[in-house]
Design a protein around this motif. Structure first.
Motif, PDB file in Angstrom:
ATOM      1  N   GLU A   1       0.832  -1.214   0.000  1.00 47.17           N
ATOM      2  CA  GLU A   1       0.000   0.000   0.000  1.00 47.17           C
ATOM      3  C   GLU A   1       0.864   1.261   0.000  1.00 47.17           C
ATOM      4  OE1 GLU A   1      -4.067  -1.353   2.312  1.00 47.17           O
ATOM      5  OE2 GLU A   1      -2.211  -1.187   3.475  1.00 47.17           O
ATOM      6  N   VAL A   2       1.958   1.246   0.752  1.00 48.00           N
ATOM      7  CA  VAL A   2       2.864   2.400   0.768  1.00 48.00           C
ATOM      8  C   VAL A   2       3.459   2.625  -0.624  1.00 48.00           C
ATOM      9  CG1 VAL A   2       5.045   3.288   1.684  1.00 48.00           C
ATOM     10  CG2 VAL A   2       3.405   2.196   3.221  1.00 48.00           C
ATOM     11  N   ILE A   3       3.836   1.556  -1.282  1.00 49.11           N
ATOM     12  CA  ILE A   3       4.383   1.666  -2.640  1.00 49.11           C
ATOM     13  C   ILE A   3       3.329   2.197  -3.603  1.00 49.11           C
ATOM     14  CG2 ILE A   3       5.201   0.305  -4.621  1.00 49.11           C
ATOM     15  CD1 ILE A   3       6.742  -1.422  -2.590  1.00 49.11           C
ATOM     16  N   ASP A   4       2.122   1.703  -3.484  1.00 45.18           N
ATOM     17  CA  ASP A   4       1.041   2.168  -4.371  1.00 45.18           C
ATOM     18  C   ASP A   4       0.778   3.667  -4.187  1.00 45.18           C
ATOM     19  OD1 ASP A   4      -1.156   1.566  -6.276  1.00 45.18           O
ATOM     20  OD2 ASP A   4      -2.430   2.131  -4.596  1.00 45.18           O
ATOM     21  N   ILE A   5       0.749   4.113  -2.945  1.00 43.41           N
ATOM     22  CA  ILE A   5       0.558   5.537  -2.655  1.00 43.41           C
ATOM     23  C   ILE A   5       1.695   6.358  -3.260  1.00 43.41           C
ATOM     24  CG2 ILE A   5       0.604   7.245  -0.777  1.00 43.41           C
ATOM     25  CD1 ILE A   5      -0.824   5.071   0.934  1.00 43.41           C
ATOM     26  N   SER A   6       2.905   5.855  -3.114  1.00 45.49           N
ATOM     27  CA  SER A   6       4.081   6.581  -3.619  1.00 45.49           C
ATOM     28  C   SER A   6       4.039   6.703  -5.136  1.00 45.49           C
ATOM     29  CB  SER A   6       5.360   5.866  -3.176  1.00 45.49           C
ATOM     30  OG  SER A   6       5.441   5.816  -1.760  1.00 45.49           O
ATOM     31  N   LYS A   7       3.633   5.635  -5.803  1.00 40.79           N
ATOM     32  CA  LYS A   7       3.507   5.684  -7.270  1.00 40.79           C
ATOM     33  C   LYS A   7       2.458   6.708  -7.684  1.00 40.79           C
ATOM     34  CE  LYS A   7       3.209   1.936  -9.653  1.00 40.79           C
ATOM     35  NZ  LYS A   7       2.754   0.579 -10.075  1.00 40.79           N
ATOM     36  N   LYS A   8       1.310   6.667  -7.038  1.00 42.61           N
ATOM     37  CA  LYS A   8       0.234   7.598  -7.382  1.00 42.61           C
ATOM     38  C   LYS A   8       0.632   9.048  -7.103  1.00 42.61           C
ATOM     39  CE  LYS A   8      -3.548   4.297  -6.765  1.00 42.61           C
ATOM     40  NZ  LYS A   8      -4.685   3.853  -5.898  1.00 42.61           N
ATOM     41  N   ALA A   9       1.470   9.240  -6.091  1.00 39.26           N
ATOM     42  CA  ALA A   9       1.897  10.589  -5.730  1.00 39.26           C
ATOM     43  C   ALA A   9       2.964  11.132  -6.670  1.00 39.26           C
ATOM     44  CB  ALA A   9       2.419  10.610  -4.296  1.00 39.26           C
ATOM     45  N   GLY A  10       3.580  10.252  -7.461  1.00 48.64           N
ATOM     46  CA  GLY A  10       4.593  10.693  -8.406  1.00 48.64           C
ATOM     47  C   GLY A  10       5.888  11.135  -7.752  1.00 48.64           C
ATOM     48  N   ILE A  11       6.250  10.485  -6.639  1.00 47.94           N
ATOM     49  CA  ILE A  11       7.497  10.831  -5.960  1.00 47.94           C
ATOM     50  C   ILE A  11       8.618   9.905  -6.425  1.00 47.94           C
ATOM     51  CG2 ILE A  11       6.291  11.771  -3.961  1.00 47.94           C
ATOM     52  CD1 ILE A  11       6.909   9.185  -2.463  1.00 47.94           C
ATOM     53  N   SER A  12       9.828  10.180  -5.938  1.00 45.94           N
ATOM     54  CA  SER A  12      10.999   9.455  -6.439  1.00 45.94           C
ATOM     55  C   SER A  12      11.423   8.277  -5.582  1.00 45.94           C
ATOM     56  CB  SER A  12      12.190  10.419  -6.564  1.00 45.94           C
ATOM     57  OG  SER A  12      11.904  11.446  -7.481  1.00 45.94           O
ATOM     58  N   GLY A  13      11.188   8.349  -4.266  1.00 50.23           N
ATOM     59  CA  GLY A  13      11.713   7.287  -3.428  1.00 50.23           C
ATOM     60  C   GLY A  13      11.060   7.203  -2.066  1.00 50.23           C
ATOM     61  N   ILE A  14      11.487   6.186  -1.319  1.00 43.68           N
ATOM     62  CA  ILE A  14      10.914   5.896  -0.002  1.00 43.68           C
ATOM     63  C   ILE A  14      12.041   5.649   0.996  1.00 43.68           C
ATOM     64  CG2 ILE A  14       9.430   4.346   1.342  1.00 43.68           C
ATOM     65  CD1 ILE A  14       8.078   3.554  -1.308  1.00 43.68           C
ATOM     66  N   GLU A  15      11.923   6.269   2.167  1.00 47.50           N
ATOM     67  CA  GLU A  15      12.753   5.880   3.303  1.00 47.50           C
ATOM     68  C   GLU A  15      11.974   4.817   4.069  1.00 47.50           C
ATOM     69  OE1 GLU A  15      15.255   8.487   5.925  1.00 47.50           O
ATOM     70  OE2 GLU A  15      13.618   8.100   7.347  1.00 47.50           O
ATOM     71  N   TRP A  16      12.438   3.589   4.008  1.00 44.08           N
ATOM     72  CA  TRP A  16      11.720   2.490   4.660  1.00 44.08           C
ATOM     73  C   TRP A  16      12.067   2.431   6.142  1.00 44.08           C
ATOM     74  CZ3 TRP A  16       7.625   0.448   2.686  1.00 44.08           C
ATOM     75  CH2 TRP A  16       7.472   0.391   1.285  1.00 44.08           C
ATOM     76  N   GLY A  17      11.036   2.465   6.983  1.00 46.64           N
ATOM     77  CA  GLY A  17      11.219   2.462   8.426  1.00 46.64           C
ATOM     78  C   GLY A  17      11.549   1.095   8.981  1.00 46.64           C
ATOM     79  N   GLY A  18      12.394   1.102  10.009  1.00 48.31           N
ATOM     80  CA  GLY A  18      12.836  -0.151  10.602  1.00 48.31           C
ATOM     81  C   GLY A  18      11.959  -0.659  11.722  1.00 48.31           C
ATOM     82  N   ASP A  19      10.861   0.046  12.027  1.00 47.87           N
ATOM     83  CA  ASP A  19      10.021  -0.416  13.130  1.00 47.87           C
ATOM     84  C   ASP A  19       8.917  -1.364  12.673  1.00 47.87           C
ATOM     85  OD1 ASP A  19       8.757   1.619  11.749  1.00 47.87           O
ATOM     86  OD2 ASP A  19       7.961   2.614  13.533  1.00 47.87           O
ATOM     87  N   ILE A  20       8.295  -1.054  11.534  1.00 49.50           N
ATOM     88  CA  ILE A  20       7.160  -1.851  11.066  1.00 49.50           C
ATOM     89  C   ILE A  20       7.441  -2.527   9.724  1.00 49.50           C
ATOM     90  CG2 ILE A  20       4.725  -1.811  10.372  1.00 49.50           C
ATOM     91  CD1 ILE A  20       5.084  -1.347  13.338  1.00 49.50           C
TER      92      ILE A  20
END
Length: 272
Positions: A28-47
């Motif tokens: 879901e986070v990836i899908d949101i990021s694609k729809k938002a047209g952003i370049s990248g994700i900082e993946w959190g180490g907690d969840i």
């Protein structure tokens, strides 16, 4: 994977901290990021990418790449200087970052703020930072301290002292607007920490009350104008939107993208 690279002037990319949506799955986070047209994700180490889950990190890296997104960084919660206090070892954090194909690891500067810290507290953080910086350097990954209250990077003065004491070419520093500071003091802090400044956590709050990013454009224009004078290519990572709502993030990121487009155009005009 390469460490944080210096350019002649600033260039900005827009990204998302996955912890903004802890309640959502990786997909879901990836899908949101694609729809938002952003370049990248900082993946959190907690969840989303807990340390030690190498198989999971490998899968997240694959899914991120398949979506034509970059892994900007691994947002770990490793408290530098306190490995023996029950947290996951840095070896596990590094192993996970490698599997994630993260070029950098975000860490925290100890467990106490600069006012409460003793000389021994500072020494523990400095010594451990040098150790993990070498370990990460061997894997072509850089170390980046969160600029955050309750740690030794809670003020520009303390952060500067810490970076000077560490004095390691593989250690960098994030920036974000410190809570309850004036706009001018925040701008001054950017200049103060500029020799080590890498990525930026982006949000708009009044105290700790989360507001639409559009309400903070005037402030963020000033921050970005200060940041564009700092050499380097860096991510502006959107973090913690009002009520954790996807719709709010979409609105906020559109505002940020427009600001970044204008600044990057100014950069390209100067270059060409």
């Amino acid at each position: 994977m390469t460490p944080f690279l210096e350019w002649r002037e600033a260039m900005f990319k827009v990204g998302l901290c996955s912890i903004t949506f802890r309640q959502l799955s990786v997909a879901e986070v990836i899908d949101i990021s694609k729809k938002a047209g952003i370049s990248g994700i900082e993946w959190g180490g907690d969840i989303h990418v807990p340390p030690g889950n190498v198989e999971g990190a490998t899968q997240v890296a694959y899914l991120t790449k398949q979506a034509n997104l970059q892994v900007s960084s691994y947002g770990s919660y490793y408290r530098v200087g306190y490995e023996e206090d029950g947290q996951e070892s840095f070896a596990k954090v590094l192993e996970t970052a490698i599997a994630l194909t993260a070029p950098s690891i975000r860490v925290w500067a100890g467990r106490v703020g600069s006012r409460e810290a003793s000389e021994q507290d500072r020494k523990k953080v400095v010594d451990d930072a040098k150790r993990i910086a070498e370990l990460a350097k061997n894997k072509m990954i850089s170390i980046h301290f969160e600029y955050h209250r309750g740690t030794l990077t809670d003020t520009a003065e303390s952060a500067t002292q810490l970076m000077e004491e560490i004095n390691h070419p593989n250690v960098f520093l994030y920036w974000q607007p410190a809570v309850n500071e004036s706009v001018q003091k925040r701008i001054d802090s950017i200049e103060r920490v500029s020799p080590w400044l890498s990525h930026v956590h982006v949000f708009y709050w009044e105290n700790t009350n989360r507001l639409p990013f559009s309400s903070g454009v005037t402030m963020w224009e000033q921050y970005l104008n200060a940041l564009k004078r700092v050499k380097g290519e860096r991510y502006l990572l959107m973090e913690f939107v009002r009520e954790n709502k996807v719709e709010q993030f979409m609105d906020d990121v559109e505002v940020l993208k427009r600001m970044v487009t204008n600044l990057n155009r100014q950069f390209l005009k100067k270059e060409y």
